[in-house]
Structure formats: structure tokens, C-alpha cells
Design an enzyme around this catalytic site. Structure first.
Site, PDB file in Angstrom:
ATOM      1  N   THR A 148      20.341  18.436 -20.169  1.00  0.00           N
ATOM      2  CA  THR A 148      20.155  17.136 -19.506  1.00  0.00           C
ATOM      3  C   THR A 148      20.201  17.353 -18.007  1.00  0.00           C
ATOM      4  O   THR A 148      20.645  18.398 -17.535  1.00  0.00           O
ATOM      5  CB  THR A 148      21.303  16.160 -19.831  1.00  0.00           C
ATOM      6  OG1 THR A 148      22.509  16.639 -19.212  1.00  0.00           O
ATOM      7  CG2 THR A 148      21.513  16.007 -21.319  1.00  0.00           C
ATOM      8  N   ASP A 149      19.800  16.354 -17.254  1.00  0.00           N
ATOM      9  CA  ASP A 149      20.118  16.384 -15.830  1.00  0.00           C
ATOM     10  C   ASP A 149      21.575  15.941 -15.695  1.00  0.00           C
ATOM     11  O   ASP A 149      22.213  15.511 -16.668  1.00  0.00           O
ATOM     12  CB  ASP A 149      19.167  15.497 -15.017  1.00  0.00           C
ATOM     13  CG  ASP A 149      19.127  15.925 -13.547  1.00  0.00           C
ATOM     14  OD1 ASP A 149      20.066  16.620 -13.095  1.00  0.00           O
ATOM     15  OD2 ASP A 149      18.172  15.563 -12.838  1.00  0.00           O
ATOM     16  N   TRP A 150      22.100  16.050 -14.515  1.00  0.00           N
ATOM     17  CA  TRP A 150      23.517  15.781 -14.248  1.00  0.00           C
ATOM     18  C   TRP A 150      23.902  14.387 -14.770  1.00  0.00           C
ATOM     19  O   TRP A 150      23.418  13.382 -14.250  1.00  0.00           O
ATOM     20  CB  TRP A 150      23.765  15.895 -12.737  1.00  0.00           C
ATOM     21  CG  TRP A 150      25.176  15.720 -12.298  1.00  0.00           C
ATOM     22  CD1 TRP A 150      25.872  14.548 -12.230  1.00  0.00           C
ATOM     23  CD2 TRP A 150      26.087  16.739 -11.850  1.00  0.00           C
ATOM     24  NE1 TRP A 150      27.142  14.769 -11.769  1.00  0.00           N
ATOM     25  CE2 TRP A 150      27.295  16.109 -11.515  1.00  0.00           C
ATOM     26  CE3 TRP A 150      25.985  18.126 -11.688  1.00  0.00           C
ATOM     27  CZ2 TRP A 150      28.397  16.809 -11.027  1.00  0.00           C
ATOM     28  CZ3 TRP A 150      27.085  18.819 -11.192  1.00  0.00           C
ATOM     29  CH2 TRP A 150      28.271  18.168 -10.878  1.00  0.00           C
ATOM     30  N   ASN A 151      24.734  14.359 -15.782  1.00  0.00           N
ATOM     31  CA  ASN A 151      25.226  13.110 -16.375  1.00  0.00           C
ATOM     32  C   ASN A 151      24.127  12.198 -16.913  1.00  0.00           C
ATOM     33  O   ASN A 151      24.343  11.004 -17.092  1.00  0.00           O
ATOM     34  CB  ASN A 151      26.079  12.338 -15.330  1.00  0.00           C
ATOM     35  CG  ASN A 151      26.785  11.141 -15.949  1.00  0.00           C
ATOM     36  OD1 ASN A 151      27.229  11.209 -17.107  1.00  0.00           O
ATOM     37  ND2 ASN A 151      26.872  10.040 -15.226  1.00  0.00           N
ATOM     38  N   SER A 152      22.937  12.735 -17.158  1.00  0.00           N
ATOM     39  CA  SER A 152      21.885  11.806 -17.594  1.00  0.00           C
ATOM     40  C   SER A 152      22.104  11.322 -19.025  1.00  0.00           C
ATOM     41  O   SER A 152      21.578  10.281 -19.402  1.00  0.00           O
ATOM     42  CB  SER A 152      20.487  12.399 -17.401  1.00  0.00           C
ATOM     43  OG  SER A 152      20.241  13.449 -18.297  1.00  0.00           O
TER      44      SER A 152
END
Ligand code: BGC
Length: 734
Positions: A270-274
Site C-alpha cells: 500500500t502507500d503510506w497508511n492508504s
């Protein structure tokens, strides 16, 4: 002889198959010994600041991002290898976006080189430097097509064109991953942000993107498919939603398209905290739901949302997710760790760490890349400037070592930056009056000194642009004029009566039509990196000749965005009819402006089109010949022409091949880039060049959403940019 190569080839294939099946066996074995908790731990990626020995020893983390100290990497690895039950090594990641310590031009600048081999070399150098500290995974290349310069992240990609982005992305993948991933000097690449992030509405970061599936397939997906096909080890999901579905929870995108249609079996992060942001999107009701949606979609690793680590066990107990889904994800993660050789060599050689940083070879590649990325927008004889003359150097970017490195530059040390001011001093007598301290500075108190200073100089060189902090993630702008009092500075300088050269260093195209109009020459450098100053000084003096080409259109006004050369045709193509505001007579009739597509205050087209870029020399394109004008789908069209350097400088030129499908089952782009080539020609030299285009590359997703070649009439241009050249016709018959 041929037989020998065939046997060698077969032996290599056999060897790599053996290696793969050996890795598969090892993965299976390891997986069979793992507890559910340990498996979920592998799917968890944490920032170095959030990780501790206890978590690593308990096997609760599979990857750590943002640790770039070889000793600390080894210390973490030691805990993972010696204290966790199964001794699985960590995978250390970092955003190595345009160089690690030796900083290359921002990716948009690298795209302006139209030189994939050089971009590949830059990525190789980045991998060599970063891996020496233990970083074995980079979140690059960024493959988002961007048609709106308000979006700050336009800096991080290759611009507006799918074909150019495909080639640059593949070059970076090759550079990072090298020819054998298990060598300690490689990094796994990560194709991001999958997908449609560059189409964020209004150029506002993280915003929703509405992209019809056909446009997605014809424009936004191809660079990702190319990266998948060229073996990019990992993909990252994007923050945005496309047509209402956030990428991190988009099973169609990840499972059907990426893994199904393209047959790619790498690891998705995922992207950061996505994963957590699925809640804010209103797509998941809580973190547990977010974990379920992400896993169901096909995401293997959760970056910093704690969604998997805190919920997957519960979801298994409830029967909401299956053990087999987790096994699949962990298999991909372990496979990558084996491929990177981390099980055999978990530690980095601390005595070697950084030993190649800023070495002459790396600096030379960064210099060359900065030279090739600079785009000469205007030159009315002011450039080059003979060495030994006196230059008045002004402007906030003349001596801004950190700003010229650009966005996403965590590890470049500004102390190694060679600024234009420093470099120009090698070749000129330099009078330096910064006038503005930084790009947003509004303090004009020094401006009156300019005239006196200019009277002592042969020419004025103004270094303008954006600080690094004004582009990149979450740095969008609604107004793309120069910040602070920079435009006023141009006015003042232009009034001094000396040749005026503008050098703009920015993370995006800015709207600087008026300023360019006041200048005698303008050189545009997307933040050019460590060696930017040296490159610029050499370009100003004529030791090097500009050869960069725009990878994006330059607008006259930000209100023109989205703006791109490969636009679909309208029913009323603009034929150059542009009655602008001050030309419209009073009480003019409703239809007097001509009923064509344009803005009353900005006209129709861009200020500079895709591919535009001047040189100190001139080139002619002559004798264009097509091998055939009626072609079958299995044919390869050969386009021959002569490129002639008609000026007095040895220089590079980038001829481009554009094609238009005149009539299609859906409205087709007015032009599409299909081939390009960087060629070096001595003054007066001519070279015969051939582009080969397999007809099947003219296929696209048409009315039935099927990828198919449609017969009919086509046009092609061999030209230096998207607005020039003579059209030639050919037909595809089935
Ligand atoms: C960015 C990514 C980046 C990630 C990790 C995110 O904010 O969108 O491009 O790779 O952070 O640093």
C-alpha cells in the site's frame, strides 16, 4: 556459432528456472513452518521510527522503511536473523527517487533527456549507493501520467506521455534491479502509484480521479503494464480513488488486471497508511474492514496502517478472510527476500557503506543528465556567452544548494551541490547580487542597485524558479506564476539594457510567458540535482549544447490545465482562430469569435508543446520515406529520413515519430509519440535514420473495450516536437 549461443541461451533459461523452483521450494518450506502470527508479521511494513527490537524479535514486522544507516540496518537484521524464531531477514526500503546521495535531476527533468540509457545509468548509480547502506527496495519509478502542472507530484514522474513514461519507467527498473537481483548492489523497484493518481481532479493531491476505463487502458495503465512486463518486483497502490474505488481496495485493478490480465506475480504494497485511509474515503467502516478489503483486493503488504497486524488474525477466526489468501501474500514477500539474496546475505558490509557516494563516475553521470535535461525555450542570440566575460548573476536560485536538488531528496547532502554561482565563477568574472533571498521573497529593497551593477556587466543571468519545497507530494499550486517578487526582478533586469538570460529551476512547468518575453534567452531546468550548477555553467558557456525536450506542455495560464499534446480531437478543431479579449470589438456579435475551442484570455494551444526544445545549432529533417503506404497488421512500417546538423555546433537532437489514427471507433488523439532517438551530430554532419514501427503497435482499446488494431487511414510525422513536421499518410488494411 549460432548453435553455441542457442545452447548457452537454453542453459541460462534452465539455470534461472532451477533458481526459481529452488526459491519456490525454500518458500514453501519456510511457509510450512510459520505460525499465522509470523505470517501476518511479514505483511507488516513499519517506519524505522516505529519499530523496536521487541517487534522484530517477535516476527511482527517484515519490512522497515527509512533506515539508511548501515550499522543500524545490521543491528535490526541481527535481531531478525538471530532472535526471531525463524530468522527471516527484514527488507529495508527507502524513497530513492532521483538518486540517493548523488542527486540526479528530478524525474521530470530526467524525462526531458529523452535518453533512457542515461536514466538507467542514474538508477543503477542510485542502487549502488543506497544498497551500500542496506537499502534493498526503492519506491520508484513513479509512473503517473500528469497533465496538470498544478499537481505538485508532476515533478516525480515522466510527464504527460504514456510511451515516454513506459520507456523511462522500464529504464529505471532495469537500473535499480540490475541483471541479477541477488547481487548485493541491487534494489527491488516499485511501480507506483497504481493507478490514476496523476489525474487527481483539479491537480489537487489525493483527490478523486474519474477516468473512463478506455482512457485508463489507453493512457494510464500502459506504463504500469510495461513495468510489470519488464520485471518490476513490486507495485504500490495509489492514495486516490478511480471512479469511486480507492486503489488499495480495488480488486478489479489489482487482481483482475495486474495479476490476471498481465500475469504479474510480484508483491503489492500500500502507500503510506492508504489501507487506513479507506476509512476516511468512506469505503471501509473501520480498520478491520479496511484490512479485509485490502487483502481481498490483493494487497500483500500494509505500509504503516497497522491494518493487517492488528486485524488479520481476528478476520481469520471469524472466517472473513482465508488462510490461503494470507499464504499467497506471504509467499510473494518471502520470494522477493530470497530473490534479493537476503537469506544468504542479510548483512551489509559496513566498511563499504557510502564508499562510492559522490565518486567522480557518479558525479559525471549526474552532470551529463543535468546537461541533457535542460531545455532551451528561447534564444535570441544571447547564448552561449563567451568565457571570460563579466556576468551579473542574480536571483534566489543562483546559489541555493538544497533547492536545486528538488523534491523527494531525503539523502542528498547539499554540501556536495555545485551551484550555478560556484560553477560560473570557473569561467567568468562574476558579480553576484542575489536580490531575493528565496523564491517566495517579496523584499524588493535591493532592486534599485541592479542598474548600477548591470552597468559593469556584459550580461545579466537571473536564476529564478521554485524552492524544492514548492513541488512534490502535497505541494500543489493553483497559480503557477513565479512566486514572491521574481517577476518584478525580471522587469527591473530587462530595463537595464543588457542581454538578459533567465535560468529557471523548478519542479514543474511554470506560467512565465511574460518573463520569457522580456528575456533574450531562457533555459528551463527542472530541479537539476547535485551537478546542476556545473551543467548550467557549461550550457551557458557553450561547452555543452542544450538538447533537452519538454516532456510536458507548458501552459500560458494555469487555467488551461489539464493540457496535453495527445488530446482527443474535437468536432471543431482549432484552426488558429483566436480572437483574444482585447481584440474583440465592443458590441461584437455572439458568434464573432469564431465558435472554436479556445480561451478568450489564453488562446488554444500551449505556450510550448511536448517535445519542444532549442539548440545552439539547427537541424533539418529531409527525405522522409515510408517503406510502404499500405500495410497489413503483420507488417513493420519503416520510416527513413536524413537528419542534418545545419548549424555550427556539434550537438544532440531527438527526432520523434508521431502517429495519428485519423478515424477510429472512438475519438483518437490528434498525435501520439511512437518512437524517438537521441542522436549526436557534428556541425554540418548528416545521418540516415530509420524508425521501425510494427503495425500492431497501433492497436488500442476501442469501442468494444477490446485491444485491437483498426484498419483505415493514418498520418505520421517525423519531427523535433509535437507541433512540427510534414504529415505523411499511410493505410492499414486487414
Ligand atoms: C508517498 C509515496 C512514498 C511513500 C513512502 C507516500 O506519502 O505517496 O510515494 O513512496 O510515502 O515514503
Amino acid at each position: 556459432m549460432k548453435f553455441k549461443y542457442l545452447m548457452l541461451g537454453l542453459a541460462c533459461v534452465a539455470l534461472s528456472c532451477t533458481k526459481t523452483s529452488e526459491i519456490d521450494r525454500k518458500v514453501d518450506d519456510l511457509l510450512s513452518r510459520m505460525t499465522l502470527e509470523e505470517k501476518i508479521g511479514q505483511m507488516n511494513q513499519l517506519d524505522y521510527g516505529s519499530v523496536n527490537d521487541g517487534l522484530i524479535a517477535a516476527g511482527k514486522v517484515g519490512s522497515v522503511l527509512n533506515c539508511v544507516d548501515a550499522q543500524k540496518v545490521n543491528a535490526m537484521q541481527k535481531v531478525a536473523v538471530e532472535q526471531s524464531r525463524l530468522g527471516i531477514p527484514l527488507l529495508v526500503a527507502r524513497d530513492v527517487i532521483h538518486g540517493f546521495h548523488t542527486i540526479f535531476p528530478i524525474p521530470l527533468g530526467q524525462a526531458a533527456t529523452f535518453d533512457p540509457a542515461l536514466v538507467e545509468q542514474g538508477a543503477r548509480i542510485a542502487a549502488v549507493e543506497a544498497s551500500s547502506y542496506g537499502v534493498r527496495w526503492t519506491f520508484s519509478p513513479m509512473l503517473d501520467i500528469a497533465r496538470d502542472a498544478r499537481w505538485g507530484r508532476i515533478a516525480e514522474g515522466s510527464g504527460e506521455d504514456p510511451y515516454l513514461t513506459c520507456l523511462m519507467g522500464q529504464a529505471m527498473v532495469r537500473g535499480y534491479q540490475g541483471d541479477d537481483l541477488s547481487k548485493p548492489n541491487t534494489m527491488a523497484a516499485c511501480a507506483k502509484h497504481f493507478v490514476g493518481y496523476g489525474a487527481s481532479e483539479g491537480g489537487r493531491d489525493y483527490n478523486t480521479a474519474n477516468i473512463p476505463e478506455r482512457v485508463l487502458r489507453n493512457v494510464y495503465l500502459p506504463p504500469f503494464e510495461a513495468a510489470a512486463k519488464s520485471g518490476a518486483c513490486t507495485f504500490m497502490t495509489s492514495f486516490n480513488d478511480v471512479n469511486g474505488v480507492p486503489s488499495t481496495g480495488n480488486r478489479w485493478l489489482l487482481d483482475d488486471v495486474l495479476r490476471g490480465e498481465w500475469g504479474w506475480d510480484g508483491m503489492i504494497v500500500t502507500d503510506w497508511n492508504s489501507a487506513g485511509e479507506l476509512i476516511a474515503h468512506g469505503f471501509a467502516s473501520n480498520l478491520e474492514h479496511a484490512a479485509q478489503l485490502s487483502l481481498d483486493a490483493g494487497v500483500d503488504m500494509d505500509m504503516m496502517a497497522y491494518a493487517y497486524i492488528s486485524n488479520l488474525e481476528k478476520l481469520i477466526e471469524k472466517g472473513e478472510v482465508k488462510q490461503a489468501q494470507i499464504d499467497k501474500a506471504v509467499r510473494r514477500i518471502l520470494k522477493l527476500k530470497f530473490e534479493l539474496g537476503l537469506f544468504d546475505n542479510p548483512y551489509v558490509d559496513e566498511s563499504f557503506a557510502g564508499s562510492l557516494d559522490y565518486c567522480p563516475e557518479h558525479l559525471e553521470a549526474a552532470r551529463k543528465c543535468a546537461v541533457e535535461s535542460a531545455v532551451l525555450l528561447k534564444n535570441e542570440g544571447a547564448l552561449p556567452i563567451g568565457e571570460g566575460k563579466t556576468l551579473l548573476v542574480c536571483g534566489p536560485l543562483a546559489d541555493a544548494p538544497a533547492d536545486q536538488l528538488g523534491t523527494w531528496c531525503f539523502d542528498g547532502n547539499p554540501e556536495y551541490t555545485l551551484t550555478p554561482l560556484q560553477a560560473l565563477r570557473k569561467y567568468y568574472k562574476v558579480l553576484y547580487e542575489p536580490m531575493l533571498a528565496y523564491s517566495r521573497d517579496n523584499n524588493v529593497s535591493a532592486f534599485p542597485k541592479l542598474r548600477t551593477a548591470a552597468s559593469k556587466a556584459d550580461a545579466i543571468v537571473l536564476f529564478l524558479g521554485e524552492e524544492a519545497i514548492l513541488s512534490g507530494e502535497a505541494h500543489c499550486l493553483a497559480d503557477l506564476h513565479l512566486q514572491g517578487a521574481q517577476s518584478e526582478l525580471v522587469d527591473y533586469a530587462a530595463a537595464c539594457g543588457k542581454p538578459l538570460v533567465l535560468v529557471v529551476m523548478a519542479g514543474r512547468p511554470l506560467t512565465i510567458e511574460e518573463e520569457i518575453g522580456l528575456s533574450d534567452a531562457t533555459l528551463y531546468c527542472f530541479h537539476p540535482g547535485t551537478m546542476g550548477g556545473q551543467a548550467i555553467a557549461e550550457l551557458i558557456s557553450g561547452r555543452e549544447v542544450p538538447s533537452g525536450k519538454l516532456p510536458v506542455c507548458f501552459a500560458r495560464s494555469a487555467g488551461q490545465y489539464p493540457l496535453y499534446y495527445n488530446r482527443p480531437n474535437t468536432g471543431r478543431p482549432n484552426t488558429g482562430h483566436e480572437l483574444l479579449l482585447d481584440q474583440i470589438p465592443l458590441n461584437a456579435g455572439q458568434t464573432s469569435t469564431g465558435c472554436q475551442s479556445y480561451y478568450l484570455d489564453a488562446g488554444y494551444g500551449p505556450l510550448y508543446t511536448f517535445g519542444y526544445g532549442l539548440s545552439y545549432t539547427t537541424f533539418d529533417y529531409a527525405n522522409v520515406k515510408l517503406s510502404k503506404t499500405e500495410l497489413k497488421p503483420s507488417d513493420v512500417l519503416k520510416v527513413d529520413f536524413d537528419l542534418i546538423n545545419t548549424g555550427s555546433y556539434d550537438a544532440d537532437e531527438v527526432p520523434m515519430l508521431f502517429v495519428q489514427d485519423v478515424t477510429g471507433s472512438i475519438v483518437r488523439p490528434v498525435k501520439e509519440l511512437k518512437r524517438f532517438n537521441r542522436v549526436h551530430l557534428k556541425a554540418g554532419q548528416s545521418q540516415h535514420i530509420r524508425f521501425e514501427l510494427p503495425v500492431k503497435e497501433l492497436a488500442f482499446y476501442g469501442i468494444n473495450d477490446k485491444f485491437a488494431l483498426e484498419s483505415g487511414e493514418f498520418r505520421l510525422w517525423v519531427a523535433p516536437d509535437a507541433a512540427s513536421g510534414e504529415a505523411f499518410n499511410f493505410k492499414v488494411i486487414k
